[in-house]
Enzyme design. Structure first.
Site, short mmCIF file in Angstrom:
data_model
loop_
_atom_site.label_atom_id
_atom_site.label_comp_id
_atom_site.label_asym_id
_atom_site.label_seq_id
_atom_site.Cartn_x
_atom_site.Cartn_y
_atom_site.Cartn_z
N ASP A 49 0.83 -1.20 0.00
CA ASP A 49 0.00 0.00 0.00
C ASP A 49 0.86 1.25 0.00
OD1 ASP A 49 -2.89 1.16 0.61
OD2 ASP A 49 -1.47 2.23 1.90
N TYR A 89 3.42 9.56 -0.30
CA TYR A 89 4.52 8.86 0.36
C TYR A 89 5.84 9.01 -0.38
CZ TYR A 89 0.51 6.33 2.43
OH TYR A 89 -0.67 5.98 3.04
N LYS A 138 -2.51 6.06 -4.31
CA LYS A 138 -3.57 7.04 -4.05
C LYS A 138 -3.25 8.36 -4.73
CE LYS A 138 -3.70 4.94 0.53
NZ LYS A 138 -2.29 4.48 0.51
N HIS A 153 -7.40 10.09 -2.25
CA HIS A 153 -6.76 10.10 -0.93
C HIS A 153 -7.51 10.92 0.12
CE1 HIS A 153 -2.53 9.61 1.01
NE2 HIS A 153 -3.48 9.41 1.88
N ARG A 171 9.68 -7.85 12.92
CA ARG A 171 8.36 -7.26 13.14
C ARG A 171 7.43 -7.58 11.98
NH1 ARG A 171 8.60 -3.16 17.06
NH2 ARG A 171 9.72 -4.10 18.82
#
Length: 283
Positions: A44, A49, A74, A107, A246
């Site tokens: 995503d 970004y 987006k 967005h 993680r």
């Protein structure tokens, strides 16, 4: 992780995504490649970004069949309307270096009704051209969603069923301290799949007594409890991590289930945003 949620289009959406918000462009190829190696098949990104090119690079270099990796981007959050969305989408597609984008979202709901409907029309054209497979929105309030749904219904009535398109996916900040029941109820009623960004509350609640107690009970981490809550709510969570251990931990949530009583305890009734909240826009 192989579980996929059916969309209103003929496509499916992997139930767990890897989010790249605030992942630096120069680091994104490495982290996305690692996520794909771990087993994520849902990436995503967004214009905002600034790592669309890096994500596309990692997907292309992975050796995985293109159809096996679900890629989302987006629109520019500060550009609205038909022309701006056409330009923004084409830039996203070009940066990715991919033949198509699996999911593209508007967005924000900014820009007023004209901007929102104009942006939607641009996405419909891209979808019909095969450049994007599914389309949707992000950070829209119920009033914005209903406005678009009304336009879709009116367009279908005038021009034929399906001409107005379909909101396949909606994405919001969602976690037990921001459950957005009004929005998620609306989405359930209208067949819109809900994606949850910041499902780990940006790490702000990891020491919360409520989470710690559940983590101890189930032998899982607080992060895993939060992601399991999201999945059991029927959402598609989009956790982000730059550490392989993680990434693996966030994916290890399919061997346990929170009880109904424990799900109930996570109904905090709070409304705590951690980033921004465009859903309240009144334009």
């Amino acid at each position: 992780m192989a579980t996929a949620v059916p969309l209103s289009t003929k496509y499916t959406l992997p139930i767990l995504g890897y989010g790249v918000l605030q992942v630096a462009p120069e680091k994104a190829p490495e982290f996305v490649a690692k996520a794909l190696e771990v087993g994520y098949r849902h990436i995503d990104s967004a214009t905002m970004y600034q790592n669309e090119a890096a994500c596309g690079e990692a997907i292309r270099a992975s050796g995985l069949p293109r159809e096996s990796v679900f890629y989302t981007s987006k629109s520019p959050p500060d550009q609205h309307g038909y022309d701006a969305t056409v330009k923004g989408f084409e830039a996203s597609l070009q940066k990715s270096g991919l033949d198509y984008i699996d999911l593209y979202l508007l967005h924000t709901p900014f820009g007023g009704k004209e901007g929102r409907i104009g942006g939607w029309k641009a996405l419909l054209e891209a979808q019909r051209a095969g450049k994007v497979r599914s389309i949707g929105v992000s950070n829209w309030g119920v009033h914005h969603l209903q406005e678009l749904e009304d336009w879709i219904q009116e367009t279908d009535a005038k021009e034929g069923k399906g001409t107005g398109g379909k909101i396949s996916v909606g994405q919001w900040e969602i976690h037990p301290w921001l459950a957005r029941k009004d929005i998620t109820d609306w989405c359930a009623k209208h067949g819109v799949v809900v994606e949850a960004y910041s499902p780990l509350v940006r790490g702000l609640k990891m020491h919360d007594p409520l989470l710690k107690a559940l983590a101890e009970k189930y032998g899982k981490s607080p992060a895993q409890i939060l992601l399991r809550w999201s999945v059991q709510q029927g959402f598609v969570p989009l956790p982000k991590s730059e550490k392989e251990n993680r990434m693996r931990e966030n994916a290890d949530i399919f061997d346990f289930e929170l009880s109904a009583d424990d799900m109930k305890t996570l109904e905090t009734g709070k409304y705590e945003t951690t980033i921004w909240d465009p859903t309240t826009d009144t334009s």
